[in-house]
Design a protein around this motif. Structure first.
Motif, PDB file in Angstrom:
ATOM      1  N   ASN A 362      17.624   0.902 -28.220  1.00 19.51           N
ATOM      2  CA  ASN A 362      17.096   0.749 -26.863  1.00 19.51           C
ATOM      3  C   ASN A 362      18.187   0.897 -25.818  1.00 19.51           C
ATOM      4  O   ASN A 362      17.988   1.547 -24.780  1.00 19.51           O
ATOM      5  CB  ASN A 362      16.410  -0.608 -26.711  1.00 19.51           C
ATOM      6  N   PHE A 363      19.327   0.268 -26.074  1.00 20.95           N
ATOM      7  CA  PHE A 363      20.458   0.390 -25.141  1.00 20.95           C
ATOM      8  C   PHE A 363      20.920   1.836 -25.035  1.00 20.95           C
ATOM      9  O   PHE A 363      21.262   2.319 -23.951  1.00 20.95           O
ATOM     10  CB  PHE A 363      21.615  -0.523 -25.583  1.00 20.95           C
ATOM     11  N   GLN A 364      20.895   2.553 -26.168  1.00 25.57           N
ATOM     12  CA  GLN A 364      21.330   3.948 -26.145  1.00 25.57           C
ATOM     13  C   GLN A 364      20.363   4.810 -25.331  1.00 25.57           C
ATOM     14  O   GLN A 364      20.786   5.696 -24.580  1.00 25.57           O
ATOM     15  CB  GLN A 364      21.431   4.485 -27.587  1.00 25.57           C
ATOM     16  N   ASP A 365      19.049   4.522 -25.481  1.00 22.15           N
ATOM     17  CA  ASP A 365      18.047   5.248 -24.676  1.00 22.15           C
ATOM     18  C   ASP A 365      18.264   4.983 -23.198  1.00 22.15           C
ATOM     19  O   ASP A 365      18.167   5.904 -22.361  1.00 22.15           O
ATOM     20  CB  ASP A 365      16.632   4.814 -25.076  1.00 22.15           C
ATOM     21  N   ALA A 366      18.525   3.741 -22.854  1.00 27.42           N
ATOM     22  CA  ALA A 366      18.775   3.390 -21.452  1.00 27.42           C
ATOM     23  C   ALA A 366      20.013   4.106 -20.927  1.00 27.42           C
ATOM     24  O   ALA A 366      20.048   4.568 -19.777  1.00 27.42           O
ATOM     25  CB  ALA A 366      18.916   1.875 -21.314  1.00 27.42           C
TER      26      ALA A 366
END
Length: 572
Positions: A362-366
């Protein structure tokens, strides 16, 4: 010009199932006679019913059916207009309405009312009221022109002058103007909506341009924060993975070993318990029996004591073995609980690692999304696209303004045309041109009828009548005989005007008991003079029960008689 040729009817009013036929063109003057109720006016009702679907007199449609035969009512009329021959067939029980032109029936797909409009507007070019103003003068339910309301007077004159087309044009124009108003309203709404969209787009572009280095740094800070969290989660995962690797394998092996040991010990305990039960049984046997129950040999006391002591010693050994097994089972059970706890911790650590990996994703997508936003800010792609959208909106708004200007221009033209088509417009100018002719003709006929007054219709179709002494009168001021002279004068005036226009002229004239009402002898003589002067193109029918008229110079006489309750034409 409408030239009526023949009229025939059967099962109509008092007429029976045999045709009653009249050759309209056979004579220029025809006297129609008969006793009261013999059916003299039936011809007039039949003609009106054929052309307009209703009788001349105030008779309902159901009452037109012969009361004895009660069916098969049918009327046919043949006439020519502009070289084409038409035949109208209309009946009741069964209902029939057919229009034939030159032997071919006109399409009946439309509704009966529309079919009637075709007959009145496109063929006859006369409605029921106007037809009876130029064709019929009678004393029954006929309403003379002077007794009509102002609006009905206007309708008659418009029909005669063939200017009702302007009324139709005005009606169509009103529909067009209503549609134009709706279109102008809609396009105005679209223009206002376009202005709002343009303002919103300009604000959007301004907001995009307001994003500066600080906005980029803020987004970069957000990315760095996400990356820091990813690093922390990945470090946690490494620690958890190492702990799992150190403990899961040995804990699994210990669990299997402890489980197998517990299973074996439980089996031994079961066997020891079974052996103890057998020993207890044997001891009880020797304690309770002095002889063998099978062979009946006596058991010595020594033998009994020997077996009892051996059994108790063996039972003691087995009890000690069971106690040792229980201790071992307890130890193994504690070991099994400990390794299962380790395995549970390993599973929880694996779940934590899975959760951390999801958070990392999720952090990488953000991070990717934020980076794209930074790239867009740097490239200025949104501003270029937004500028293009703004230009398109402005162009679309300009086109809508042009459309509105064109619609407003059409609406203004429509208002000018509407002014021309109003009653005070073109129609008034045409009527003004004909009013002097109408008044002149009417006064000429009044003089022929020995009624020396000056008759005048104004533009509102209101009358002014002046006597020789210049006293002002109205139509209602005169006696019935004088009123009838005015009605006759107007009838012949309308016929003259119809001839001038040609489109509504006709060869047929019917006077229904006109001679029998309020005319004095001089009036009758003068009226006959007018009839004789109409020429061979006019076919006059005089319906009367005045015997003295039979001495007048009529070219033909039709006599209606009543036989066995049926009305019929007596053979000449």
């Amino acid at each position: 010009m409408i030239v009526f040729k023949t009229l025939k009817w059967k099962n109509f009013l008092s007429t029976g199932n045999n045709w009653s036929s009249v050759d309209i063109q056979k004579a220029t003057t025809t006297l129609v006679v008969g006793q009261n109720g013999a059916g003299k006016s039936t011809m007039l009702d039949a003609l009106a019913f054929a052309l307009f679907g209703k009788a001349h007199r105030n008779i309902s449609k159901n009452q037109l059916i012969n009361s004895i035969n009660k069916k098969g009512t049918i009327v046919e009329v043949v006439f020519t207009v502009s070289g084409s021959e038409f035949k109208i067939i209309r009946g009741i029980k069964p209902n029939i309405f057919e229009i034939w032109k030159n032997g071919v029936m006109i399409n009946q797909d439309s509704h009966a009312k529309e079919y009637q409009k075709v007959l009145e507007q496109n063929i006859l070019k006369l409605n029921h009221k106007s037809f009876h103003q130029i064709v019929v003068l009678g004393s029954s339910s006929f309403i003379p022109f002077m007794q009509l309301s102002a609006n009905h007077r206007k309708d008659v004159i418009e029909d005669l002058l063939d200017i009702n087309v302007f009324s139709k044009m005005n009606s169509l124009l009103k529909e067009q103007m209503s549609s134009l108003r709706e279109k102008i309203k809609d396009i105005g709404h679209q223009i206002e909506l376009g202005k709002t969209r343009i303002d919103s787009q300009k604000k959007y572009i301004k907001d995009i341009k307001a994003i500066n280095k600080e906005a980029k740094e803020e987004k970069q800070k957000l990315i760095d924060d996400h990356r820091s969290k990813i690093d922390t989660l990945q470090s946690d995962n490494m620690v958890l993975s190492a702990w799992i690797e150190d403990h899961l394998s040995s804990a699994t092996e210990q669990k299997e070993e402890a489980s197998m040991s517990i299973q074996g010990l439980n089996q031994y305990k079961a066997k020891f318990n079974a052996d103890i039960k057998k020993l207890v049984k044997d001891v009880k046997f020797f304690e309770s029996n002095d002889a063998c129950p099978t062979c009946t040999q006596p058991i010595t006391e020594e033998t009994k004591q020997l077996h009892i002591s051996k059994g108790k010693a063996k039972a003691k050994e087995l009890s000690a073995a069971i106690e040792t097994a229980d201790q071992t089972l307890h130890t193994k059970s504690e070991l099994l609980d400990a390794v299962e706890q380790v395995i549970k911790q390993c599973q929880e650590s694996q779940s934590e690692i899975h959760g951390n990996n999801q958070s990392i994703s999720n952090f990488q997508d953000a991070i990717d999304r934020t980076q794209k936003e930074i790239d867009k800010i740097g490239a200025g792609a949104d501003i270029e696209a937004a500028d293009n959208d703004l230009n398109n909106l402005i162009e679309e708004s300009n086109e809508q303004v042009e459309v509105k200007l064109k619609l407003n221009e059409d609406y203004q033209y429509g208002q000018v045309i509407a002014t021309m088509l109003k009653d005070t417009g073109i129609k008034t100018k045409i009527i003004k041109q004909y009013l002097p002719v109408i008044n002149k003709l009417c006064n000429q006929y009044l003089q022929v009828l020995d009624f020396y007054v000056h008759f005048n219709l104004d533009e509102a179709f209101s009358e002014t009548i002046r006597s020789r002494h210049r006293d002002d009168f109205t139509y209602d001021s005169f006696s019935e005989g004088e009123k009838q002279r005015i009605d006759l004068a107007l009838l012949f005036t309308w016929r003259q005007i119809a001839k001038m226009k040609n489109s509504v002229a006709t060869n047929l004239l019917i006077l229904d008991e006109t001679f029998d009402s309020s005319l004095d002898d001089d009036g009758v003589d003068n009226l006959m003079k007018i009839l004789y002067s109409l020429g061979e193109e006019t076919n006059v029918f005089v319906i009367s029960h005045k015997s003295e008229l039979e001495d007048a110079a009529f070219q033909r006489k039709l006599e209606f008689v009543k036989e066995k309750n049926f009305s019929k034409l007596k053979a000449a």
